[in-house]
Write a protein that holds these residues in place. Structure first.
Motif, short mmCIF file in Angstrom:
data_model
loop_
_atom_site.label_atom_id
_atom_site.label_comp_id
_atom_site.label_asym_id
_atom_site.label_seq_id
_atom_site.Cartn_x
_atom_site.Cartn_y
_atom_site.Cartn_z
N VAL A 68 -23.18 -4.67 -0.78
CA VAL A 68 -23.08 -5.89 -1.57
C VAL A 68 -24.03 -6.95 -1.02
CG1 VAL A 68 -21.53 -7.70 -2.41
CG2 VAL A 68 -20.66 -5.37 -2.09
N SER A 69 -24.85 -7.52 -1.90
CA SER A 69 -25.75 -8.60 -1.48
C SER A 69 -25.08 -9.96 -1.61
CB SER A 69 -27.04 -8.58 -2.30
OG SER A 69 -26.77 -8.83 -3.68
N HIS A 70 -24.39 -10.19 -2.75
CA HIS A 70 -23.72 -11.46 -3.02
C HIS A 70 -22.31 -11.17 -3.53
CE1 HIS A 70 -28.02 -12.35 -3.40
NE2 HIS A 70 -27.76 -13.64 -3.27
N ALA A 71 -21.37 -11.97 -3.07
CA ALA A 71 -19.99 -11.88 -3.55
C ALA A 71 -19.58 -13.26 -4.06
CB ALA A 71 -19.05 -11.43 -2.43
N MET A 123 -19.88 -16.94 -2.25
CA MET A 123 -19.61 -18.18 -2.99
C MET A 123 -18.19 -18.14 -3.54
SD MET A 123 -21.33 -19.68 -6.52
CE MET A 123 -22.57 -20.74 -5.78
N THR A 124 -17.50 -19.27 -3.46
CA THR A 124 -16.24 -19.43 -4.18
C THR A 124 -16.42 -20.53 -5.22
OG1 THR A 124 -15.20 -21.17 -2.82
CG2 THR A 124 -14.99 -18.87 -2.06
N ILE A 125 -15.76 -20.37 -6.35
CA ILE A 125 -15.76 -21.39 -7.40
C ILE A 125 -14.31 -21.73 -7.70
CG2 ILE A 125 -16.44 -21.96 -9.76
CD1 ILE A 125 -18.63 -19.86 -9.57
N ALA A 183 -23.12 -19.55 -10.55
CA ALA A 183 -23.35 -18.19 -10.06
C ALA A 183 -24.82 -17.79 -10.21
CB ALA A 183 -22.45 -17.22 -10.83
N TYR A 184 -25.42 -18.14 -11.32
CA TYR A 184 -26.82 -17.79 -11.57
C TYR A 184 -27.72 -18.41 -10.49
CZ TYR A 184 -31.24 -17.18 -14.11
OH TYR A 184 -32.51 -16.83 -14.48
N GLU A 185 -27.49 -19.69 -10.22
CA GLU A 185 -28.33 -20.36 -9.23
C GLU A 185 -28.09 -19.80 -7.83
OE1 GLU A 185 -29.68 -24.88 -7.86
OE2 GLU A 185 -28.18 -24.60 -9.45
N PHE A 186 -26.85 -19.43 -7.54
CA PHE A 186 -26.54 -18.86 -6.23
C PHE A 186 -27.28 -17.54 -6.02
CE2 PHE A 186 -23.50 -16.26 -3.60
CZ PHE A 186 -23.69 -16.95 -2.41
#
Length: 393
Positions: A68-71, A123-125, A183-186
């Motif tokens: 996993v690269s991004h979570a 990242m958490t939202i 999420a897109y920007e992250f």
């Protein structure tokens, strides 16, 4: 995930419920399938609510740190829906912040006390205070007036990029335009050019029909949600009048589902409203009404329903449903069959549907939500019909 609902006690088998270990194993298997099919070396994982628990468990305990690269976790109750002992709720639930599952995931990973597992980017939202599962009061878990031990910042994780979006609800932490933009920007390092859905001229729809209970074909096996395919469902699609909700003619598509529960492909016309008429033994005959589809989708899933015994004497049953968010009279401009707010919609973004039982002959019924307008019709409940006006946004 065949059975998406969590066990009450993660350590004890429960019919129709899955454990954290089963959830992680399923996610791991799906990731391996995607990597094998695409040739990619890593994936980006984005989970809403309980889905984030599986992502964290997979990365920390299932080898996902290399895959996993991004979570991205939207509304995941990372510190619990409750974090103290509360009578009637299990301390061994995966949603208990003081329980073994979340306590294990939240153990510090380094001297800085980070709760996330590297080298994955996290990242958490979350909502500022409108997520029903990140509340200091137990209202939405059936414990009004009881301190949950959780606060509005419960979904945040130390070591992650933590994003707060005002007034969004639990589902909108993943499915709203604002969450998409974050999420897109992250992932890409730059904001999206637009968050408006760009329409397509050629729209192709397909999806699955799923059922209820341990076995979708056995009504005695329960009425809880599952993600299992339902074979033998008759799917018919009708173009409808945008004002009256009446069918314009014969079905423009029809199919009986096979073992995989799949229907489609169906080529839809832009700006045309459709009724999805779906029937299967052991279920209500569903009439699902949607707004026009702006783009193609492989994920137009129909989850079958049954009419509750208490409603079988109703003249008709119509449900206004928002699968990708909740209804909040303090935030949203909405109406259902002229009623504002829709029946059952209360302050706090904790209710996602509203039900009415119109008497009389079939007629147009309208659901309105923040500019979206869905038109449908009521059908006689005595003949086992049930209407759903499903909001897309």
């Amino acid at each position: 995930m065949p059975y998406p609902l969590a066990r009450d006690d993660d350590t004890r088998a429960q019919a129709g419920r899955s454990s954290t270990a089963e959830h992680m194993a399923y996610l791991k298997s799906e990731v391996e399938k995607v990597l094998a099919r695409t040739g990619a070396s890593q994936v980006v994982l984005y989970g809403n609510s309980r889905g984030g628990n599986a992502i964290r468990n997979y990365i920390q305990n299932g080898g996902g740190d290399a895959r996993v690269s991004h979570a991205i976790l939207g509304g995941t109750p990372n510190h619990g829906v409750w974090a103290v002992h509360i009578d009637g709720l299990s301390d061994a639930s995966e949603f208990a912040g003081h329980g073994p599952f979340l306590s294990g995931l939240n153990q510090p990973k380094n001297a800085a006390g980070d709760e996330v597992t590297g080298p994955v980017k996290w990242m958490t939202i979350r909502s500022d205070r409108n997520d029903k599962f990140a509340q200091p009061d137990g209202l939405w878990i059936g414990k009004r007036g009881v301190d949950t031990g959780v606060n509005y910042a419960g979904p945040e994780l130390k070591g992650a990029t933590n994003v707060v979006i005002p007034r969004i609800d639990h589902r909108e932490t993943s499915y709203s335009p604002q969450a998409f933009a974050a999420a897109y920007e992250f992932i890409t390092g730059k904001p999206p050019a637009t968050t408006v859905i760009a329409p397509e001229s050629a729209i192709v729809l397909r999806g699955r029909v799923t059922g209820l209970g341990m076995s979708p074909t056995d009504p005695s096996s329960g009425n809880f949600a599952n993600n299992l395919p339902l074979a033998g469902a008759r799917v018919e699609v009708y173009a409808i009048d945008p004002v009256l909700g009446e069918r314009k003619g014969a079905a423009v598509y029809a199919k009986e589902t096979g073992a995989d529960g799949a229907w489609g492909p169906f080529t839809a016309q832009p700006d045309t409203r459709y009724e999805f008429s779906v029937s299967a033994p052991g279920y209500a005959h569903l009439h699902v009404y949607r707004s026009p589809f702006p783009r193609s989708s492989d994920l137009v899933t129909v989850r079958m329903r049954r009419i509750a015994d208490a409603d079988k004497n109703a003249p008709s049953i119509v449900i206004m449903d928002r699968p990708r968010g909740y209804l909040d009279p303090g935030r949203d401009k909405m109406a259902f069959d002229g009623q504002t707010p829709p029946p059952g919609a209360v302050l706090g973004a904790g209710v996602a549907s509203s039900t009415i039982k119109p008497p009389g002959i079939p007629r147009a019924v309208v659901a309105e939500f923040n500019g979206e307008r869905v038109v449908g019709r009521n059908w006689p409940a005595a003949e086992n019909h049930l209407s759903v006006l499903e909001l897309s946004y």
